[in-house]
Motif scaffolding. Structure first.
Motif, PDB file in Angstrom:
ATOM      1  N   UNK A 168       0.659  -1.209   0.012  1.00 18.52           N
ATOM      2  CA  UNK A 168       0.078  -0.004   0.105  1.00 18.52           C
ATOM      3  C   UNK A 168       0.772   1.230   0.026  1.00 18.52           C
ATOM      4  N   UNK A 169       0.450   2.447  -0.426  1.00 18.10           N
ATOM      5  CA  UNK A 169       0.852   3.700  -0.170  1.00 18.10           C
ATOM      6  C   UNK A 169       0.756   4.523   1.040  1.00 18.10           C
ATOM      7  N   UNK A 170       1.818   4.342   1.959  1.00 22.56           N
ATOM      8  CA  UNK A 170       1.654   4.749   3.243  1.00 22.56           C
ATOM      9  C   UNK A 170       2.513   6.023   3.527  1.00 22.56           C
ATOM     10  N   UNK A 171       1.878   7.134   4.057  1.00 21.04           N
ATOM     11  CA  UNK A 171       2.275   8.330   4.201  1.00 21.04           C
ATOM     12  C   UNK A 171       3.185   8.251   5.648  1.00 21.04           C
ATOM     13  N   UNK A 172       4.168   8.838   5.829  1.00 18.36           N
ATOM     14  CA  UNK A 172       4.978   8.971   6.995  1.00 18.36           C
ATOM     15  C   UNK A 172       5.868  10.164   7.018  1.00 18.36           C
ATOM     16  N   UNK A 173       6.304  10.714   8.029  1.00 18.84           N
ATOM     17  CA  UNK A 173       6.780  12.230   8.015  1.00 18.84           C
ATOM     18  C   UNK A 173       8.432  11.952   8.265  1.00 18.84           C
ATOM     19  N   UNK A 174       8.938  12.522   7.509  1.00 24.73           N
ATOM     20  CA  UNK A 174      10.534  12.188   7.174  1.00 24.73           C
ATOM     21  C   UNK A 174      11.379  12.760   8.603  1.00 24.73           C
ATOM     22  N   UNK A 175      12.333  11.763   8.881  1.00 29.34           N
ATOM     23  CA  UNK A 175      12.990  11.938  10.409  1.00 29.34           C
ATOM     24  C   UNK A 175      12.371  11.002  11.391  1.00 29.34           C
ATOM     25  N   UNK A 176      11.002  10.741  11.222  1.00 27.27           N
ATOM     26  CA  UNK A 176      10.418  10.015  12.316  1.00 27.27           C
ATOM     27  C   UNK A 176      10.769   8.491  12.292  1.00 27.27           C
ATOM     28  N   UNK A 177      10.327   7.921  13.477  1.00 31.92           N
ATOM     29  CA  UNK A 177      10.496   6.498  13.906  1.00 31.92           C
ATOM     30  C   UNK A 177       9.751   5.818  12.755  1.00 31.92           C
ATOM     31  N   UNK A 178       8.574   6.140  12.373  1.00 32.91           N
ATOM     32  CA  UNK A 178       7.862   5.506  11.321  1.00 32.91           C
ATOM     33  C   UNK A 178       8.513   5.021  10.053  1.00 32.91           C
ATOM     34  N   UNK A 179       9.349   5.872   9.573  1.00 34.46           N
ATOM     35  CA  UNK A 179      10.034   5.741   8.292  1.00 34.46           C
ATOM     36  C   UNK A 179      11.154   4.624   8.475  1.00 34.46           C
ATOM     37  N   UNK A 180      12.052   4.328   9.319  1.00 35.29           N
ATOM     38  CA  UNK A 180      12.806   3.189   9.342  1.00 35.29           C
ATOM     39  C   UNK A 180      12.101   2.069   9.977  1.00 35.29           C
ATOM     40  N   UNK A 181      11.048   2.253  10.876  1.00 32.48           N
ATOM     41  CA  UNK A 181      10.207   1.098  11.037  1.00 32.48           C
ATOM     42  C   UNK A 181       9.628   0.306   9.908  1.00 32.48           C
ATOM     43  N   UNK A 182       9.101   1.266   9.299  1.00 29.61           N
ATOM     44  CA  UNK A 182       8.516   0.448   8.079  1.00 29.61           C
ATOM     45  C   UNK A 182       9.669   0.009   6.982  1.00 29.61           C
ATOM     46  N   UNK A 183      10.954   0.635   6.794  1.00 25.89           N
ATOM     47  CA  UNK A 183      11.708  -0.007   5.981  1.00 25.89           C
ATOM     48  C   UNK A 183      12.181  -1.390   6.332  1.00 25.89           C
ATOM     49  N   UNK A 184      12.184  -1.264   7.805  1.00 26.32           N
ATOM     50  CA  UNK A 184      12.926  -2.671   8.474  1.00 26.32           C
ATOM     51  C   UNK A 184      11.749  -3.744   8.219  1.00 26.32           C
ATOM     52  N   UNK A 185      10.429  -3.573   8.812  1.00 27.48           N
ATOM     53  CA  UNK A 185       9.395  -4.358   9.184  1.00 27.48           C
ATOM     54  C   UNK A 185       8.547  -4.502   7.932  1.00 27.48           C
ATOM     55  N   UNK A 186       8.204  -3.416   7.297  1.00 24.07           N
ATOM     56  CA  UNK A 186       7.393  -3.578   6.352  1.00 24.07           C
ATOM     57  C   UNK A 186       8.080  -3.153   4.866  1.00 24.07           C
ATOM     58  N   UNK A 187       9.051  -3.920   4.395  1.00 20.56           N
ATOM     59  CA  UNK A 187       9.669  -3.482   3.343  1.00 20.56           C
ATOM     60  C   UNK A 187       9.149  -3.340   1.868  1.00 20.56           C
ATOM     61  N   UNK A 188       7.652  -4.155   1.923  1.00 12.99           N
ATOM     62  CA  UNK A 188       7.054  -3.876   0.643  1.00 12.99           C
ATOM     63  C   UNK A 188       5.882  -2.697   0.666  1.00 12.99           C
ATOM     64  N   UNK A 189       5.995  -1.815   1.552  1.00 18.72           N
ATOM     65  CA  UNK A 189       5.252  -0.746   1.692  1.00 18.72           C
ATOM     66  C   UNK A 189       5.846   0.383   0.581  1.00 18.72           C
ATOM     67  N   UNK A 190       5.076   1.021   0.032  1.00 21.53           N
ATOM     68  CA  UNK A 190       5.379   1.958  -0.526  1.00 21.53           C
ATOM     69  C   UNK A 190       5.414   3.523   0.252  1.00 21.53           C
ATOM     70  N   UNK A 191       6.368   3.734   0.582  1.00 24.16           N
ATOM     71  CA  UNK A 191       6.456   4.986   1.661  1.00 24.16           C
ATOM     72  C   UNK A 191       6.348   6.211   0.781  1.00 24.16           C
ATOM     73  N   UNK A 192       5.421   7.235   1.402  1.00 28.49           N
ATOM     74  CA  UNK A 192       5.174   8.343   0.783  1.00 28.49           C
ATOM     75  C   UNK A 192       5.815   9.335   1.796  1.00 28.49           C
TER      76      UNK A 192
END
Length: 249
Positions: free
Chosen positions: A135-159
């Protein structure tokens, strides 16, 4: 010639005194940086900076006999601002992480939080964290959300966006399927946006802490002592009740 030597010596002495005076003047001040776009922790209301973090930090500083010099910048610049010694403390709903501990110190955790998912009402494709993948998931730059999704949800399309508000806006207009952010802020936001909801199952459980420059261990210790005092004298509980009890339900 003697007069000239006298004035040269005086100039040198004044030159050494200036930084000493500057340090003396700033000895009673803590330079605190924040990103006031994250209610109920930090935001502007009627032109005044307010919120849980703001009032708690002011309470701790008063207990320490210090005044605060506040500065607002984007969230992604908070940790770099401490590393470069532009600021002493960052108070901005920052999750304590091992990566961040490598470059800054943290106070004792002052509030439990966690990452949650915000979606539009009627969205039945995302009911749990596993549904984020693809899915397309919005996250704020510099927050824990970015790296957490990178590590645990690599198939997410981060916005990735600069401001907290932008995440929710993208969900509302359909440019993102969901936003992942801190629980208290998410609950606070959806109270005023009936078109959005927070998924019950959290993405993670985290702890908030104030970040401090590594070369200021005495500030970290003083903040911890002031935090313990605030919890004992009831001032901490009053702030939790004022700012967070309603958003935590």
């Amino acid at each position: 010639m003697n007069h000239r030597r006298f004035f040269i010596a005086l100039a040198v002495a004044v030159g050494f005194m200036v930084p000493v005076l500057a340090n003396a003047q700033s000895a009673g001040v803590i330079r605190v940086v924040t990103d006031s776009t994250f209610p109920p922790f930090e935001f502007f209301k009627d032109g005044k900076r307010t919120g849980f973090d703001i009032e708690l930090m002011e309470t701790l500083a008063k207990s320490m006999g210090k005044k605060i010099e506040w500065t607002d910048i984007d969230f992604k610049g908070l940790i770099p601002g401490l590393i470069s010694k532009r600021f002493d403390v960052a108070a901005s709903a920052i999750y304590v992480t091992e990566d961040r501990r490598k470059v800054v110190d943290f106070t004792d955790p002052y509030y439990p939080g966690g990452l949650v998912i915000v979606v539009k009402n009627g969205n039945n494709t995302i009911l749990k964290p596993a549904d984020l993948n693809g899915k397309h998931i919005a996250v704020q730059v510099g927050t824990k959300s970015v790296n957490y999704l990178k590590e645990y949800f690599p198939q997410v399309d981060r916005v990735e966006v600069e401001k907290n508000q932008e995440m929710f806006n993208l969900v509302e207009i359909g440019r993102a399927d969901a936003a992942v952010t801190g629980k208290p802020a998410a609950l606070e936001y959806v109270k005023a946006r009936p078109g959005l909801k927070v998924i019950d199952k959290p993405v993670s459980v985290e702890l908030y802490g104030f970040a401090v420059r590594k070369d200021l261990p005495e500030v970290t210790q003083a903040l911890n002592a002031a935090l313990k005092k605030a919890k004992l004298d009831g001032s901490y509980d009053k702030l939790v009740k004022k700012w967070l009890d309603s958003s935590a339900k």
